[in-house]
Design a protein around this motif. Structure first.
Motif, PDB file in Angstrom:
ATOM      1  N   VAL A   1       0.857  -1.186   0.000  1.00  0.00           N
ATOM      2  CA  VAL A   1       0.000   0.000   0.000  1.00  0.00           C
ATOM      3  C   VAL A   1       0.891   1.234   0.000  1.00  0.00           C
ATOM      4  O   VAL A   1       2.095   1.156   0.239  1.00  0.00           O
ATOM      5  N   ASP A   2       0.288   2.384  -0.255  1.00  0.00           N
ATOM      6  CA  ASP A   2       1.066   3.625  -0.267  1.00  0.00           C
ATOM      7  C   ASP A   2       1.377   4.116   1.144  1.00  0.00           C
ATOM      8  O   ASP A   2       2.450   4.649   1.389  1.00  0.00           O
ATOM      9  N   ASP A   3       0.422   3.976   2.059  1.00  0.00           N
ATOM     10  CA  ASP A   3       0.582   4.568   3.394  1.00  0.00           C
ATOM     11  C   ASP A   3      -0.120   3.685   4.411  1.00  0.00           C
ATOM     12  O   ASP A   3      -1.346   3.731   4.537  1.00  0.00           O
ATOM     13  N   ILE A   4       0.629   2.896   5.155  1.00  0.00           N
ATOM     14  CA  ILE A   4       0.027   1.965   6.099  1.00  0.00           C
ATOM     15  C   ILE A   4      -0.587   2.704   7.289  1.00  0.00           C
ATOM     16  O   ILE A   4      -1.380   2.139   8.050  1.00  0.00           O
ATOM     17  N   GLY A   5      -0.289   4.007   7.445  1.00  0.00           N
ATOM     18  CA  GLY A   5      -0.906   4.788   8.506  1.00  0.00           C
ATOM     19  C   GLY A   5      -2.357   5.108   8.247  1.00  0.00           C
ATOM     20  O   GLY A   5      -3.081   5.519   9.160  1.00  0.00           O
ATOM     21  N   ASN A   6      -2.827   4.926   7.014  1.00  0.00           N
ATOM     22  CA  ASN A   6      -4.230   5.176   6.696  1.00  0.00           C
ATOM     23  C   ASN A   6      -5.090   4.043   7.252  1.00  0.00           C
ATOM     24  O   ASN A   6      -4.865   2.869   6.929  1.00  0.00           O
ATOM     25  N   PRO A   7      -6.077   4.354   8.098  1.00  0.00           N
ATOM     26  CA  PRO A   7      -6.885   3.286   8.716  1.00  0.00           C
ATOM     27  C   PRO A   7      -7.647   2.440   7.708  1.00  0.00           C
ATOM     28  O   PRO A   7      -8.033   1.310   8.010  1.00  0.00           O
ATOM     29  N   ASN A   8      -7.868   2.956   6.518  1.00  0.00           N
ATOM     30  CA  ASN A   8      -8.509   2.180   5.474  1.00  0.00           C
ATOM     31  C   ASN A   8      -7.698   0.921   5.163  1.00  0.00           C
ATOM     32  O   ASN A   8      -8.237  -0.183   5.032  1.00  0.00           O
ATOM     33  N   TYR A   9      -6.367   1.076   5.086  1.00  0.00           N
ATOM     34  CA  TYR A   9      -5.503  -0.065   4.798  1.00  0.00           C
ATOM     35  C   TYR A   9      -5.372  -0.983   6.005  1.00  0.00           C
ATOM     36  O   TYR A   9      -5.177  -2.198   5.856  1.00  0.00           O
ATOM     37  N   VAL A  10      -5.452  -0.409   7.192  1.00  0.00           N
ATOM     38  CA  VAL A  10      -5.405  -1.237   8.405  1.00  0.00           C
ATOM     39  C   VAL A  10      -6.594  -2.193   8.426  1.00  0.00           C
ATOM     40  O   VAL A  10      -6.466  -3.370   8.780  1.00  0.00           O
ATOM     41  N   GLN A  11      -7.765  -1.707   8.029  1.00  0.00           N
ATOM     42  CA  GLN A  11      -8.943  -2.569   7.967  1.00  0.00           C
ATOM     43  C   GLN A  11      -8.752  -3.681   6.938  1.00  0.00           C
ATOM     44  O   GLN A  11      -9.124  -4.836   7.180  1.00  0.00           O
ATOM     45  N   MET A  12      -8.176  -3.347   5.792  1.00  0.00           N
ATOM     46  CA  MET A  12      -7.905  -4.374   4.791  1.00  0.00           C
ATOM     47  C   MET A  12      -6.943  -5.428   5.339  1.00  0.00           C
ATOM     48  O   MET A  12      -7.159  -6.636   5.177  1.00  0.00           O
ATOM     49  N   LEU A  13      -5.868  -4.962   5.971  1.00  0.00           N
ATOM     50  CA  LEU A  13      -4.856  -5.870   6.494  1.00  0.00           C
ATOM     51  C   LEU A  13      -5.441  -6.805   7.536  1.00  0.00           C
ATOM     52  O   LEU A  13      -5.122  -8.007   7.573  1.00  0.00           O
ATOM     53  N   ARG A  14      -6.296  -6.260   8.388  1.00  0.00           N
ATOM     54  CA  ARG A  14      -6.932  -7.094   9.416  1.00  0.00           C
ATOM     55  C   ARG A  14      -7.686  -8.258   8.777  1.00  0.00           C
ATOM     56  O   ARG A  14      -7.583  -9.409   9.211  1.00  0.00           O
ATOM     57  N   ALA A  15      -8.432  -7.958   7.720  1.00  0.00           N
ATOM     58  CA  ALA A  15      -9.208  -9.005   7.046  1.00  0.00           C
ATOM     59  C   ALA A  15      -8.302 -10.003   6.334  1.00  0.00           C
ATOM     60  O   ALA A  15      -8.562 -11.214   6.347  1.00  0.00           O
ATOM     61  N   ILE A  16      -7.234  -9.510   5.716  1.00  0.00           N
ATOM     62  CA  ILE A  16      -6.297 -10.405   5.035  1.00  0.00           C
ATOM     63  C   ILE A  16      -5.644 -11.357   6.024  1.00  0.00           C
ATOM     64  O   ILE A  16      -5.508 -12.562   5.771  1.00  0.00           O
ATOM     65  N   GLU A  17      -5.241 -10.830   7.165  1.00  0.00           N
ATOM     66  CA  GLU A  17      -4.628 -11.681   8.193  1.00  0.00           C
ATOM     67  C   GLU A  17      -5.609 -12.712   8.724  1.00  0.00           C
ATOM     68  O   GLU A  17      -5.245 -13.875   8.951  1.00  0.00           O
ATOM     69  N   GLU A  18      -6.852 -12.312   8.920  1.00  0.00           N
ATOM     70  CA  GLU A  18      -7.853 -13.265   9.397  1.00  0.00           C
ATOM     71  C   GLU A  18      -8.095 -14.380   8.386  1.00  0.00           C
ATOM     72  O   GLU A  18      -8.321 -15.533   8.764  1.00  0.00           O
TER      73      GLU A  18
END
Length: 340
Positions: A68-85
């Motif tokens: 991603v461009d900026d892991i500080g953006n909470p939008n990407y944090v939500q994506m990452l959470r789902a990918i990890e799950e």
């Protein structure tokens, strides 16, 4: 599931020697034409690089990169959470924040083809011709969260953020707002371009006044950029006499910055100016006032992308999938007030 294609079969499919095929797939002293020829053949027959094939064959844990461009953006944090799950128990997941530099993203994709990882989930803000070519050439499985604006044969999951902007403008018109400004993100990004088009279409559909003073571009999709852009928007509209009663913001972080700037002017949200965001991140519900925002289904898109990648690992030659997710409007106090 049948036997995985071998490097010998890639060479035969491309009509080159085994040594040439190996050089092309690892990026060692091969011409661009040779690289393209060999990697096209590899993708066509479903070849996986040795590391990926070996880890899957032995029941190991493939290495997947989420870029991603900026892991500080909470939008990407939500994506990452789902990918990890979705992948976490069977896959090692690493995150690459490319710092909004397309050249770094291109380099990452090329490194993956040389064995730096076994699969890629990527959500790029800026898609350059070089990135499209790198994604087309890579032999590791790739899933794009977003759009490449091309006919590349790559799995992807997409949400139309132009439609999302139309949703918030419709809502603002329904509650009586008619002087609607917009703070967009950078126009050279996928979401910036889509949201600009969505706002223009919504303004035309409702017959609203549209002047240059009502449209501001933020330097980035951040809170700080939102503060700066909102201050410029308020100053421009005050000078021109185009008093606004609502601001559509390109994401939640910009919207939070805009609310801060509005309050510094002694104005109230939503009584004086209603504010909307896009993404419906966790911050939208927690902020005061809670932010009306359009959910772009970040967690769902991340989950779908992870499943697509798993399916590609299991069957590298299966047909390309493109899935569209519908946006949903979430109405909160930043447009209708606390008592509504």
């Amino acid at each position: 599931m049948g036997t995985k294609p071998t490097l010998h079969e890639v060479a035969a499919a491309a009509g080159v020697s085994l040594a040439s095929a190996s050089r092309a797939l690892t990026g060692r002293s091969a011409s661009p034409e040779m690289v393209r020829k060999v990697r096209t053949a590899a993708k066509r027959i479903g070849y996986l690089p040795d590391a990926t094939a070996r880890s899957l064959r032995l029941g190991g844990h493939p290495q997947v990169v989420f870029a991603v461009d900026d892991i500080g953006n909470p939008n990407y944090v939500q994506m990452l959470r789902a990918i990890e799950e979705e992948l976490g128990e069977t896959t090692r997941i690493s995150v690459s924040a490319t710092g909004r530099r397309p050249d770094q993203t291109v380099e990452l994709v090329r490194m993956l083809s040389m064995g730096a990882g076994d699969g890629l989930i990527i959500s790029p803000l800026r898609v350059t011709p070089a990135l499209r070519q790198a994604l087309a050439d890579t032999v590791v499985p790739v899933v794009v969260i977003g759009t490449l604006h091309s006919e590349l044969s790559i799995d992807s999951v997409f949400v139309d953020s132009a439609v999302a902007v139309g949703m918030v403008v419709d809502h603002l018109v329904e509650i009586g707002r008619t002087r609607i400004g917009v703070i967009n993100g950078p126009g050279n990004t996928n979401p910036g371009a889509a949201r600009r088009a969505g706002f223009a279409a919504a303004v035309q559909r409702h017959g609203l006044t549209r002047t240059d003073a009502l449209q501001i571009t933020a330097a980035d999709f951040t809170v700080g950029a939102g503060v700066d852009a909102a201050e410029r928007l308020l100053a421009a509209t005050t000078e021109s006499g185009d008093k606004i009663d609502a601001i559509v913001c390109a994401n939640d972080l910009i919207a939070i910055g805009a609310i801060n700037a509005i309050r510094r002017q002694g104005l109230r949200v939503p009584e004086d100016i209603a504010v909307t965001g896009i993404d419906d991140t966790d911050l939208a519900a927690l902020y005061s006032p809670p932010l009306t925002s359009v959910s772009l289904q970040s967690e769902r898109r991340g989950r779908i992308a992870a499943r697509m990648l798993s399916e590609r690992f299991a069957d590298p030659s299966r047909p390309t999938r493109r899935e569209t997710v519908e946006a949903t409007l979430v109405i909160r106090a930043s447009t209708i007030g606390e008592s509504a």
